[in-house]
Each structure stands twice: as C-alpha cells, then as structure tokens.
Design a protein around this motif. Sequence first.
Motif, PDB file in Angstrom:
ATOM      1  N   LEU A  50      28.849  -4.834  -7.353  1.00  0.00           N
ATOM      2  CA  LEU A  50      27.850  -5.145  -8.264  1.00  0.00           C
ATOM      3  C   LEU A  50      29.066  -5.866  -9.271  1.00  0.00           C
ATOM      4  O   LEU A  50      28.952  -5.893 -10.069  1.00  0.00           O
ATOM      5  CB  LEU A  50      27.442  -3.870  -8.740  1.00  0.00           C
ATOM      6  CG  LEU A  50      26.422  -2.688  -8.505  1.00  0.00           C
ATOM      7  CD1 LEU A  50      26.529  -1.314  -8.374  1.00  0.00           C
ATOM      8  CD2 LEU A  50      25.552  -3.672  -8.494  1.00  0.00           C
ATOM      9  N   GLY A  51      30.309  -5.416  -9.002  1.00  0.00           N
ATOM     10  CA  GLY A  51      31.909  -6.268  -9.484  1.00  0.00           C
ATOM     11  C   GLY A  51      32.028  -5.810 -10.258  1.00  0.00           C
ATOM     12  O   GLY A  51      32.348  -5.865 -12.171  1.00  0.00           O
ATOM     13  N   CYS A  52      32.330  -4.581 -10.642  1.00  0.00           N
ATOM     14  CA  CYS A  52      32.707  -3.641 -11.859  1.00  0.00           C
ATOM     15  C   CYS A  52      33.483  -2.416 -10.873  1.00  0.00           C
ATOM     16  O   CYS A  52      33.720  -2.340  -9.792  1.00  0.00           O
ATOM     17  CB  CYS A  52      31.518  -2.861 -12.407  1.00  0.00           C
ATOM     18  SG  CYS A  52      30.237  -1.497 -10.822  1.00  0.00           S
ATOM     19  N   THR A  53      34.224  -1.706 -11.458  1.00  0.00           N
ATOM     20  CA  THR A  53      35.150  -0.565 -11.516  1.00  0.00           C
ATOM     21  C   THR A  53      33.878   0.428 -10.877  1.00  0.00           C
ATOM     22  O   THR A  53      33.528   0.732 -11.220  1.00  0.00           O
ATOM     23  CB  THR A  53      35.892  -0.426 -12.612  1.00  0.00           C
ATOM     24  OG1 THR A  53      36.969  -0.871 -13.079  1.00  0.00           O
ATOM     25  CG2 THR A  53      36.754   0.997 -11.962  1.00  0.00           C
ATOM     26  N   ARG A  61      22.471  -3.493 -11.190  1.00  0.00           N
ATOM     27  CA  ARG A  61      22.782  -4.508 -12.364  1.00  0.00           C
ATOM     28  C   ARG A  61      22.619  -4.142 -14.247  1.00  0.00           C
ATOM     29  O   ARG A  61      23.692  -4.750 -14.241  1.00  0.00           O
ATOM     30  CB  ARG A  61      22.983  -5.888 -11.626  1.00  0.00           C
ATOM     31  CG  ARG A  61      23.251  -5.984  -9.772  1.00  0.00           C
ATOM     32  CD  ARG A  61      22.929  -7.459  -9.913  1.00  0.00           C
ATOM     33  NE  ARG A  61      23.387  -7.602  -8.076  1.00  0.00           N
ATOM     34  CZ  ARG A  61      24.425  -7.846  -7.603  1.00  0.00           C
ATOM     35  NH1 ARG A  61      25.471  -7.658  -8.912  1.00  0.00           N
ATOM     36  NH2 ARG A  61      24.592  -7.512  -6.470  1.00  0.00           N
ATOM     37  N   ARG A  81      31.256   3.953 -20.249  1.00  0.00           N
ATOM     38  CA  ARG A  81      32.390   2.632 -20.310  1.00  0.00           C
ATOM     39  C   ARG A  81      31.059   1.752 -19.930  1.00  0.00           C
ATOM     40  O   ARG A  81      30.935   2.052 -18.968  1.00  0.00           O
ATOM     41  CB  ARG A  81      33.405   2.949 -20.276  1.00  0.00           C
ATOM     42  CG  ARG A  81      34.227   3.613 -20.948  1.00  0.00           C
ATOM     43  CD  ARG A  81      35.880   3.481 -19.490  1.00  0.00           C
ATOM     44  NE  ARG A  81      37.135   4.474 -20.170  1.00  0.00           N
ATOM     45  CZ  ARG A  81      38.351   4.652 -19.873  1.00  0.00           C
ATOM     46  NH1 ARG A  81      38.608   3.937 -19.212  1.00  0.00           N
ATOM     47  NH2 ARG A  81      38.353   4.999 -20.608  1.00  0.00           N
ATOM     48  N   PRO A  82      31.269   0.696 -19.870  1.00  0.00           N
ATOM     49  CA  PRO A  82      30.501  -0.566 -19.328  1.00  0.00           C
ATOM     50  C   PRO A  82      30.921  -1.369 -18.023  1.00  0.00           C
ATOM     51  O   PRO A  82      32.387  -0.752 -17.697  1.00  0.00           O
ATOM     52  CB  PRO A  82      30.382  -1.927 -20.064  1.00  0.00           C
ATOM     53  CG  PRO A  82      31.613  -1.644 -20.892  1.00  0.00           C
ATOM     54  CD  PRO A  82      32.205  -0.134 -21.475  1.00  0.00           C
ATOM     55  N   LYS A  83      30.541  -1.253 -16.941  1.00  0.00           N
ATOM     56  CA  LYS A  83      31.391  -1.827 -15.795  1.00  0.00           C
ATOM     57  C   LYS A  83      31.495  -0.859 -15.198  1.00  0.00           C
ATOM     58  O   LYS A  83      33.239  -0.940 -14.932  1.00  0.00           O
ATOM     59  CB  LYS A  83      31.864  -3.002 -16.172  1.00  0.00           C
ATOM     60  CG  LYS A  83      31.306  -4.541 -16.530  1.00  0.00           C
ATOM     61  CD  LYS A  83      30.737  -5.321 -15.776  1.00  0.00           C
ATOM     62  CE  LYS A  83      31.687  -6.085 -15.083  1.00  0.00           C
ATOM     63  NZ  LYS A  83      30.179  -7.109 -14.432  1.00  0.00           N
ATOM     64  N   GLN A  84      31.571   0.267 -15.001  1.00  0.00           N
ATOM     65  CA  GLN A  84      31.832   1.030 -13.872  1.00  0.00           C
ATOM     66  C   GLN A  84      31.023   1.946 -12.891  1.00  0.00           C
ATOM     67  O   GLN A  84      29.323   2.132 -14.041  1.00  0.00           O
ATOM     68  CB  GLN A  84      32.962   1.670 -14.599  1.00  0.00           C
ATOM     69  CG  GLN A  84      32.312   3.169 -15.736  1.00  0.00           C
ATOM     70  CD  GLN A  84      33.381   3.791 -16.327  1.00  0.00           C
ATOM     71  OE1 GLN A  84      34.691   3.608 -15.736  1.00  0.00           O
ATOM     72  NE2 GLN A  84      32.967   4.979 -17.412  1.00  0.00           N
ATOM     73  N   VAL A  95      24.932  -1.181 -15.838  1.00  0.00           N
ATOM     74  CA  VAL A  95      26.137  -1.078 -15.739  1.00  0.00           C
ATOM     75  C   VAL A  95      26.396  -2.195 -16.358  1.00  0.00           C
ATOM     76  O   VAL A  95      28.094  -2.108 -17.081  1.00  0.00           O
ATOM     77  CB  VAL A  95      26.995  -2.049 -13.852  1.00  0.00           C
ATOM     78  CG1 VAL A  95      26.908  -0.271 -12.878  1.00  0.00           C
ATOM     79  CG2 VAL A  95      26.019  -2.670 -13.203  1.00  0.00           C
ATOM     80  N   GLU A  96      25.529  -3.002 -17.204  1.00  0.00           N
ATOM     81  CA  GLU A  96      25.754  -3.978 -17.516  1.00  0.00           C
ATOM     82  C   GLU A  96      26.006  -3.164 -19.104  1.00  0.00           C
ATOM     83  O   GLU A  96      26.223  -4.005 -20.278  1.00  0.00           O
ATOM     84  CB  GLU A  96      24.697  -5.295 -17.863  1.00  0.00           C
ATOM     85  CG  GLU A  96      25.414  -6.188 -16.232  1.00  0.00           C
ATOM     86  CD  GLU A  96      26.984  -6.790 -16.436  1.00  0.00           C
ATOM     87  OE1 GLU A  96      27.270  -6.860 -17.435  1.00  0.00           O
ATOM     88  OE2 GLU A  96      26.960  -7.050 -15.757  1.00  0.00           O
ATOM     89  N   ASN A 126      38.776  -1.224  -7.328  1.00  0.00           N
ATOM     90  CA  ASN A 126      38.760  -1.971  -7.612  1.00  0.00           C
ATOM     91  C   ASN A 126      38.175  -3.131  -6.714  1.00  0.00           C
ATOM     92  O   ASN A 126      40.002  -2.826  -5.905  1.00  0.00           O
ATOM     93  CB  ASN A 126      39.562  -3.080  -9.042  1.00  0.00           C
ATOM     94  CG  ASN A 126      39.079  -2.434 -10.199  1.00  0.00           C
ATOM     95  OD1 ASN A 126      38.073  -2.823 -11.079  1.00  0.00           O
ATOM     96  ND2 ASN A 126      39.699  -1.520 -11.542  1.00  0.00           N
TER      97      ASN A 126
END
Length: 371
Positions: free
Chosen positions: A259-262, A224, A157-160, A227-228, A310
């Motif tokens: 990183l601003g992700c889960t 960065r 999954r993205p952003k984790q 994770v995107e 989060n």
Amino acid sequence: MSKMKASSSELDLDRPNIEDYLPSGSIQEPHGKLRLRDLLDISPTLTEAAGAIVDDSFTRCFKSIPSEPWNWNIYLFPLWCVGVLFRYLVLFPLRVIVLTVGWIIFLSCYIPVHLLLKGHDKLRKKLERCLVELICSFFVASWTGVVKYHGPRPSIRPKQVFVANHTSMIDFIILEQMTAFAVIMQKHPGWVGLLQSTILESVGCIWFNRSEAKDREIVARKLREHVEGPDNNPLLIFPEGTCVNNHYTVMFKKGAFELGCTVCPIAIKYNKIFVDAFWNSRKQSFTMHLLQLMTSWAVVCDVWYLEPQNLKPGETPIEFAERVRDIISVRAGLKKVPWDGYLKYSRPSPKHRERKQQSFAESVLRRLEEK
C-alpha cells in the motif's frame, strides 16, 4: 460369491491404472524371477510419505494443543469438580449479567447517536468510536480478561496500517477495546454478520468473502482509499488470513505491504493456563467459542505494539511481509512455517496428485526393469 466378485471388480475400476502414468512402450517383461520385496522397494516414496506424517507442520498450525492434565489423583479431582461447579454456576451467570448490562448501555446510547447526529458526521463518528470501544470492554470483562498492553497506544494517522497475528475473532475485540480499529474481516453469517453490517460498519470496517474472486479487487481499492483518509480510524489487518493456534505463524499475504504506507506490527500471545483462545471455525461456532471463554477462569494474554516498519530500498512486498512476520514471531515466541493459510480451505490440485502418481509409477518401473 458372484456379488462379491462384482463389487471387487467395480472397486478395481476406481483405482488408478499404473500404466496410464508411464510412457507408451516402456513396460517390458521383467528378466528373471520377480520377488515381492523388489516390487515394494520404493524407499524414496515411503520416506517422503513417512516424513509428511511425522512432521506435518501444516496441520499442526490449525489444531488445538491440549494442556497437560493436573486432576490425576484422588486429592486433586474433588478440587477440580468444585472449580467446575463454581465456574458454571457462579461465574458464568455473573458474566452473562455483565454482558447483558453492557449491551443495554451500548444500544441505549448507540441508536440515538447513530440516528440523531447524521448531520454532524465528525461528532457522530467520535461517539460511535467510543461506544464500540465500550462494548468491546464489556466483552473482555465477560471473560475476566487479563490483558497486558505493551508499547504506545495507536493513534489516528494517515498512511499507516496495523498488522497482527491471528488466533481468534477475539483478537479484534481485545485490540478494539483500546483503539477503535477499522478491520479487514471475512463476512460471517448469523448474529456476527448482523453486527458486521450495522455496528462495525460505523467504524469503517471492510468485509470480504473468500469464495468471491471479485471481492479481492474491491477490498484492495477500499484499502487504498482508507489509508489515504486523514480522519479514518486506524486500519487493522490480519495478514495470515485465517486463525492459527498461537504456536505458529503462517505466511503473511502481501496486500497490506504494497500500500506504500507505514506498517505497525502487533504481536498477540495468549497464556493457556486457564483456557485455549484458539478458535477452530470448522469445529466450533463463534457462539460456542464465546461460551467456552465465559465458562473458563480467565483469558490471559499479552499485546505488544511494536516499532513501525517501512519498505526498504530494493525490498519487495513479499520480503517486507516476511520481515514483519519475523518481528511478530520473535516477540510473541511463535514458530514460523512456510505455509499459506488459505490451503486450509482448499484441496490438493489434481495435477499435483497426478505428478506424484507418475513419479511412483516410474519408481516401480525402474525396479521391474532392473530385474
């Protein structure tokens, strides 16, 4: 005799002069008779030193704690000897055969896939991911690994990002056999470095060198970007930055938490009943570490995939890292210590030593002035 005097005078030159750490004009002749016990009455300094020796929680994080011996009498010692012979003469050769067969199968499939499917990136990455999981499974089998996984298996999954406590490089192998993670890892020399730059590069792993300051910026940028990407393998980070002996957790680096992700915590706990899985890289090469595992009865451990976390409103990345460390420590039964693991690779600052020396000199001066 003259040589001994000369050598002692040379040694005196290397000793710090107490007057160098005191303000000018502060040294006066003591009033009254000075006794030796007055000069040595430096209770605060001695208390601090004794406390550091008795409760050295930093050094204990990176020492292997030996298990209690059980072959202590004439009845058990022969059984222990039989066990040693069986492990080295029967189990070890069988495990070498298993690992060799695994490498033959892996290379005979990986090389054609890597070379012939360069125009079909999606299919190639999927097959390479499965093959990396396969060779890691052979590694675990070569230790007779008994690994129990708790919780849902990680998915792409993205952003984790996944974070775990770190005991040995085999942490990566144990996790990789279930899910092909892209890991952030120190660049190693020898055959491990060769695997890093060839096979593990195919699953998107990112390497760095602790001694290179510029590597930190490069790694942060790659993190960065990774994770995107929606099709990239799940990102695995060991935020302690070094191997700890699976009794403690040291401070987590904040890079994974800004990183601003889960963040998905993973707790790993080894059972030392058969072998200590802790790898002390300063005393043992990774090859010898693997041999130690392959000549043991089994590697037993539990892996918990914990609830994703989060960043909360008003929470800093450092506070977020400490909250995740609490979750992992509680689940794996590890003790938290307030140390930076990178201190293992550095020496105390000269300024810190000078402050301690000045404090000691001032305490001696006060005793002199009281007399």
